[in-house]
Design an enzyme around this catalytic site. Structure first.
Site, PDB file in Angstrom:
ATOM      1  N   PHE A  81      -2.159  -0.889 -19.711  1.00  0.00           N
ATOM      2  CA  PHE A  81      -2.875  -1.092 -18.445  1.00  0.00           C
ATOM      3  C   PHE A  81      -3.134  -2.559 -18.150  1.00  0.00           C
ATOM      4  O   PHE A  81      -3.341  -2.920 -16.992  1.00  0.00           O
ATOM      5  CB  PHE A  81      -4.254  -0.410 -18.489  1.00  0.00           C
ATOM      6  CG  PHE A  81      -4.194   1.068 -18.604  1.00  0.00           C
ATOM      7  CD1 PHE A  81      -3.886   1.843 -17.506  1.00  0.00           C
ATOM      8  CD2 PHE A  81      -4.432   1.702 -19.811  1.00  0.00           C
ATOM      9  CE1 PHE A  81      -3.814   3.219 -17.601  1.00  0.00           C
ATOM     10  CE2 PHE A  81      -4.359   3.078 -19.921  1.00  0.00           C
ATOM     11  CZ  PHE A  81      -4.052   3.827 -18.815  1.00  0.00           C
ATOM     12  N   SER A 125       2.499   2.141  -9.742  1.00  0.00           N
ATOM     13  CA  SER A 125       1.721   2.383  -8.522  1.00  0.00           C
ATOM     14  C   SER A 125       2.597   2.934  -7.409  1.00  0.00           C
ATOM     15  O   SER A 125       3.791   2.617  -7.319  1.00  0.00           O
ATOM     16  CB  SER A 125       1.116   1.049  -8.080  1.00  0.00           C
ATOM     17  OG  SER A 125       0.608   1.142  -6.780  1.00  0.00           O
ATOM     18  N   TYR A 150       1.742  -8.739  -6.485  1.00  0.00           N
ATOM     19  CA  TYR A 150       1.192  -7.676  -7.343  1.00  0.00           C
ATOM     20  C   TYR A 150       2.122  -6.460  -7.344  1.00  0.00           C
ATOM     21  O   TYR A 150       2.518  -5.952  -8.394  1.00  0.00           O
ATOM     22  CB  TYR A 150      -0.214  -7.267  -6.869  1.00  0.00           C
ATOM     23  CG  TYR A 150      -0.599  -5.886  -7.336  1.00  0.00           C
ATOM     24  CD1 TYR A 150      -0.982  -5.659  -8.653  1.00  0.00           C
ATOM     25  CD2 TYR A 150      -0.503  -4.779  -6.479  1.00  0.00           C
ATOM     26  CE1 TYR A 150      -1.277  -4.381  -9.098  1.00  0.00           C
ATOM     27  CE2 TYR A 150      -0.798  -3.507  -6.921  1.00  0.00           C
ATOM     28  CZ  TYR A 150      -1.186  -3.306  -8.225  1.00  0.00           C
ATOM     29  OH  TYR A 150      -1.463  -2.042  -8.656  1.00  0.00           O
ATOM     30  N   LYS A 154       4.812  -4.510 -10.388  1.00  0.00           N
ATOM     31  CA  LYS A 154       4.958  -3.096 -10.780  1.00  0.00           C
ATOM     32  C   LYS A 154       6.433  -2.694 -10.717  1.00  0.00           C
ATOM     33  O   LYS A 154       6.944  -2.010 -11.603  1.00  0.00           O
ATOM     34  CB  LYS A 154       4.105  -2.201  -9.882  1.00  0.00           C
ATOM     35  CG  LYS A 154       2.604  -2.411 -10.055  1.00  0.00           C
ATOM     36  CD  LYS A 154       2.141  -2.067 -11.471  1.00  0.00           C
ATOM     37  CE  LYS A 154       0.678  -2.358 -11.709  1.00  0.00           C
ATOM     38  NZ  LYS A 154       0.282  -2.296 -13.125  1.00  0.00           N
ATOM     39  N   TYR A 177       0.583   5.767  -9.766  1.00  0.00           N
ATOM     40  CA  TYR A 177      -0.710   6.270  -9.289  1.00  0.00           C
ATOM     41  C   TYR A 177      -0.813   6.137  -7.782  1.00  0.00           C
ATOM     42  O   TYR A 177      -0.441   5.114  -7.215  1.00  0.00           O
ATOM     43  CB  TYR A 177      -1.883   5.466  -9.839  1.00  0.00           C
ATOM     44  CG  TYR A 177      -1.867   5.142 -11.310  1.00  0.00           C
ATOM     45  CD1 TYR A 177      -1.322   6.013 -12.246  1.00  0.00           C
ATOM     46  CD2 TYR A 177      -2.434   3.954 -11.759  1.00  0.00           C
ATOM     47  CE1 TYR A 177      -1.342   5.691 -13.591  1.00  0.00           C
ATOM     48  CE2 TYR A 177      -2.452   3.637 -13.098  1.00  0.00           C
ATOM     49  CZ  TYR A 177      -1.903   4.504 -14.011  1.00  0.00           C
ATOM     50  OH  TYR A 177      -1.922   4.170 -15.334  1.00  0.00           O
ATOM     51  N   ASN A 199     -11.259  -2.546  -2.556  1.00  0.00           N
ATOM     52  CA  ASN A 199     -10.858  -1.141  -2.386  1.00  0.00           C
ATOM     53  C   ASN A 199     -11.933  -0.355  -1.641  1.00  0.00           C
ATOM     54  O   ASN A 199     -13.109  -0.705  -1.657  1.00  0.00           O
ATOM     55  CB  ASN A 199     -10.569  -0.500  -3.752  1.00  0.00           C
ATOM     56  CG  ASN A 199      -9.328  -1.093  -4.404  1.00  0.00           C
ATOM     57  OD1 ASN A 199      -9.419  -1.715  -5.459  1.00  0.00           O
ATOM     58  ND2 ASN A 199      -8.180  -0.941  -3.785  1.00  0.00           N
ATOM     59  N   ARG A 231      -4.604   8.120   2.735  1.00  0.00           N
ATOM     60  CA  ARG A 231      -4.230   7.897   1.336  1.00  0.00           C
ATOM     61  C   ARG A 231      -4.497   9.164   0.538  1.00  0.00           C
ATOM     62  O   ARG A 231      -5.214  10.053   0.984  1.00  0.00           O
ATOM     63  CB  ARG A 231      -5.067   6.760   0.714  1.00  0.00           C
ATOM     64  CG  ARG A 231      -4.890   5.390   1.362  1.00  0.00           C
ATOM     65  CD  ARG A 231      -3.538   4.772   1.057  1.00  0.00           C
ATOM     66  NE  ARG A 231      -3.456   3.429   1.622  1.00  0.00           N
ATOM     67  CZ  ARG A 231      -3.066   3.158   2.869  1.00  0.00           C
ATOM     68  NH1 ARG A 231      -2.726   4.135   3.694  1.00  0.00           N
ATOM     69  NH2 ARG A 231      -3.013   1.905   3.294  1.00  0.00           N
ATOM     70  N   PRO A 296      -3.850  -6.718   7.145  1.00  0.00           N
ATOM     71  CA  PRO A 296      -2.416  -7.009   7.014  1.00  0.00           C
ATOM     72  C   PRO A 296      -1.844  -6.404   5.733  1.00  0.00           C
ATOM     73  O   PRO A 296      -2.480  -6.451   4.689  1.00  0.00           O
ATOM     74  CB  PRO A 296      -2.356  -8.548   6.949  1.00  0.00           C
ATOM     75  CG  PRO A 296      -3.660  -9.017   7.491  1.00  0.00           C
ATOM     76  CD  PRO A 296      -4.667  -7.943   7.238  1.00  0.00           C
ATOM     77  N   ASP A 298      -1.298  -3.275   5.116  1.00  0.00           N
ATOM     78  CA  ASP A 298      -1.630  -1.860   4.900  1.00  0.00           C
ATOM     79  C   ASP A 298      -0.603  -0.955   5.570  1.00  0.00           C
ATOM     80  O   ASP A 298      -0.088  -1.262   6.646  1.00  0.00           O
ATOM     81  CB  ASP A 298      -3.024  -1.538   5.481  1.00  0.00           C
ATOM     82  CG  ASP A 298      -4.139  -1.808   4.491  1.00  0.00           C
ATOM     83  OD1 ASP A 298      -3.828  -2.160   3.337  1.00  0.00           O
ATOM     84  OD2 ASP A 298      -5.315  -1.667   4.880  1.00  0.00           O
TER      85      ASP A 298
HETATM   86  C1  UD1 Z   1      -4.635  -0.984  -2.687  1.00  0.00           C
HETATM   87  C2  UD1 Z   1      -3.469  -1.897  -2.813  1.00  0.00           C
HETATM   88  C3  UD1 Z   1      -2.463  -1.261  -3.726  1.00  0.00           C
HETATM   89  C4  UD1 Z   1      -3.103  -1.018  -5.079  1.00  0.00           C
HETATM   90  C5  UD1 Z   1      -4.344  -0.162  -4.894  1.00  0.00           C
HETATM   91  C6  UD1 Z   1      -5.086  -0.090  -6.214  1.00  0.00           C
HETATM   92  C7  UD1 Z   1      -3.374  -3.166  -0.703  1.00  0.00           C
HETATM   93  C8  UD1 Z   1      -2.604  -3.412   0.554  1.00  0.00           C
HETATM   94  N1  UD1 Z   1      -2.914  -2.193  -1.516  1.00  0.00           N
HETATM   95  O1  UD1 Z   1      -4.189   0.225  -2.107  1.00  0.00           O
HETATM   96  O2  UD1 Z   1      -1.347  -2.092  -3.886  1.00  0.00           O
HETATM   97  O3  UD1 Z   1      -2.195  -0.349  -5.919  1.00  0.00           O
HETATM   98  O4  UD1 Z   1      -5.215  -0.750  -3.946  1.00  0.00           O
HETATM   99  O5  UD1 Z   1      -6.199   0.720  -6.109  1.00  0.00           O
HETATM  100  O6  UD1 Z   1      -4.362  -3.804  -0.953  1.00  0.00           O
HETATM  101  N2  UD1 Z   1     -10.088   0.325   3.765  1.00  0.00           N
HETATM  102  C9  UD1 Z   1     -11.012   0.120   4.763  1.00  0.00           C
HETATM  103  N3  UD1 Z   1     -12.068  -0.726   4.518  1.00  0.00           N
HETATM  104  C10 UD1 Z   1     -12.235  -1.352   3.316  1.00  0.00           C
HETATM  105  C11 UD1 Z   1     -11.288  -1.138   2.289  1.00  0.00           C
HETATM  106  C12 UD1 Z   1     -10.222  -0.295   2.548  1.00  0.00           C
HETATM  107  O7  UD1 Z   1     -10.892   0.670   5.858  1.00  0.00           O
HETATM  108  O8  UD1 Z   1     -13.210  -2.114   3.166  1.00  0.00           O
HETATM  109  C13 UD1 Z   1      -8.961   1.244   3.993  1.00  0.00           C
HETATM  110  C14 UD1 Z   1      -7.603   0.606   3.837  1.00  0.00           C
HETATM  111  O9  UD1 Z   1      -7.153   0.067   5.058  1.00  0.00           O
HETATM  112  C15 UD1 Z   1      -6.758   1.800   3.380  1.00  0.00           C
HETATM  113  C16 UD1 Z   1      -7.749   2.669   2.604  1.00  0.00           C
HETATM  114  O10 UD1 Z   1      -9.034   2.256   3.019  1.00  0.00           O
HETATM  115  O11 UD1 Z   1      -6.316   2.527   4.481  1.00  0.00           O
HETATM  116  C17 UD1 Z   1      -7.631   2.501   1.100  1.00  0.00           C
HETATM  117  O12 UD1 Z   1      -7.707   1.118   0.792  1.00  0.00           O
HETATM  118  P1  UD1 Z   1      -7.739   0.576  -0.716  1.00  0.00           P
HETATM  119  O13 UD1 Z   1      -8.786   1.282  -1.488  1.00  0.00           O
HETATM  120  O14 UD1 Z   1      -7.788  -0.901  -0.665  1.00  0.00           O
HETATM  121  O15 UD1 Z   1      -6.358   1.075  -1.329  1.00  0.00           O
HETATM  122  P2  UD1 Z   1      -4.855   0.782  -0.811  1.00  0.00           P
HETATM  123  O16 UD1 Z   1      -4.815  -0.229   0.233  1.00  0.00           O
HETATM  124  O17 UD1 Z   1      -4.255   2.109  -0.521  1.00  0.00           O
END
Ligand code: UD1
Length: 339
Positions: A81, A125, A150, A154, A177, A199, A231, A296, A298
């Site tokens: 990990f 991922s 990043y 992977k 994942y 996240n 997601r 950006p 996403d």
């Molecule tokens: C992100 C990473 C991905 C990584 C994963 C690990 C990016 C572009 N991708 O995935 O490479 O493997 O984390 O956990 O960063 N959101 C909001 N508000 C927030 C935060 C997130 O609206 O404050 C939305 C995002 O636009 C997305 C969803 O929530 O649609 C999930 O976001 P996030 O938890 O950051 O995961 P990923 O972007 O899917």
């Protein structure tokens, strides 16, 4: 008892995997450099399992230290990990990401070969699929050009492992994942984001706890039912159990190829607004949020077809989204009370 090295074993996913390994009668030795966690996690693992895993604080970029470790430890498998994982930071410091995520992997594989250690599990991922053309995403979906250094680590990581399996004859599984969330039901271990969480779920729980003023929902103009991005959120305990299944497959030599990869998700897509609503429902907390521009990089939607993992690993996600969000909230409350 089989002895398994877990690198990054004090991190969010790693610590949950250590618990599941110990629950399944594996002996665990952890390597972690403590760059994104703290050593108390070791005691917290022990609180759950009554077993304190062996621990070595090693930076895997230090090749001699990796060599020494392997000289002194007989292992039956390695679950890897230890890696940097902040997407934005990787864009700013790509070479740090390549150095940390790639060099460490290469040194580990070299030592496995030298010391005749088989059975490697890699934390990959769903980011390797980018915006897949078809949903749900199967393992046959093509790997797309990475959006960030990043993500590229992977992809390159999987390629390095595949080439190494072919050349040196060891067996490996990459687990791709989807979005891991939640915490152990004991609230002894969970996610410890440094600074402002990137996240979604840690931002949600910190907002509910009053640490953040409001959640920014990144975009409501996606082509989805409510306009927010979709997601596949998987409970970290379910994800951890997938590692035990993958390890058992390798140890029992049930793998069909010496390099295999599996999607690890629930198979269910959830929008950001559905997360907000479900969180409010299960916790009874009102969540302040506002809609802002898209972030950006996403993608619109990603959720897994988990058929391959269900059949081949004999594994299936069992926890509900409600349970995962509630566990994340209980974990957050425990952190808030500590401060
Ligand atoms: C992100 C990473 C991905 C990584 C994963 C690990 C990016 C572009 N991708 O995935 O490479 O493997 O984390 O956990 O960063 N959101 C909001 N508000 C927030 C935060 C997130 O609206 O404050 C939305 C995002 O636009 C997305 C969803 O929530 O649609 C999930 O976001 P996030 O938890 O950051 O995961 P990923 O972007 O899917």
């Amino acid at each position: 008892m089989k002895k398994i090295l877990v690198t990054g074993g004090l991190g969010f996913i790693g610590s949950h995997v250590v618990v599941e390994l110990q629950n399944s009668e594996f002996e665990v030795v952890i390597i972690d450099d403590l760059s994104n966690t703290n050593v108390e996690v070791l005691d917290n693992i022990e609180k759950i399992t009554n077993i304190k895993p062996q621990f070595f604080q090693i930076d895997l970029r230090k090749k001699e230290l990796v060599q020494d470790f392997f000289k002194n430890n007989q292992l039956d498998g390695v679950i890897h990990f230890a890696a940097s994982k902040a997407v934005g930071e990787s864009v700013e410091k790509p070479l740090d990401y390549y150095e940390n995520n790639i060099n460490a992997l290469v040194y580990l594989l070299q030592e496995m070969d030298k010391n005749n250690i088989d059975n490697f599990i890699f934390s990959s991922s769903c980011t390797v699929y980018g915006q897949a053309d078809e949903l749900p995403i199967t393992e046959n979906a093509p790997v797309k050009i990475a959006e960030s250094p990043y993500g590229n680590t992977k992809q390159i990581g999987e390629e390095i492992i595949q080439d190494s399996c072919k050349a040196y004859g060891f067996n490996a599984i990459a687990l791709r994942y989807f979005n891991p969330i939640g915490a152990h039901e004991s609230t002894n271990i969970g996610e410890l984001p440094l600074g402002v969480p990137q996240n979604l779920i840690p931002f949600v729980t910190q907002t509910a706890a009053g640490i953040r003023k409001e959640l920014s929902v990144f975009g409501d103009d996606y082509p989805t039912l409510d306009g927010t991005a979709i997601r596949d959120y998987i409970h970290v305990v379910d994800l951890a159990k997938a590692h035990v299944s993958a390890l058992q497959r390798l140890l029992k030599k049930e793998n069909k190829d010496n390099f295999e990869f599996f999607n690890i998700g629930t198979g269910k897509g959830t929008s950001v607004l559905e997360i907000v609503q479900t969180f409010e429902k299960v916790t009874g907390k009102k969540l302040n949020y506002k809609i802002v521009d898209r972030r950006p990089g996403d993608i619109t939607a990603a959720y897994a077809d988990t058929t391959k993992a269900n059949i081949e690993l004999n594994w299936k996600a069992e926890e509900t989204l409600e349970a995962a969000l509630l566990s994340a909230w209980k974990w957050q409350q425990k952190q808030t009370n500590k401060e």
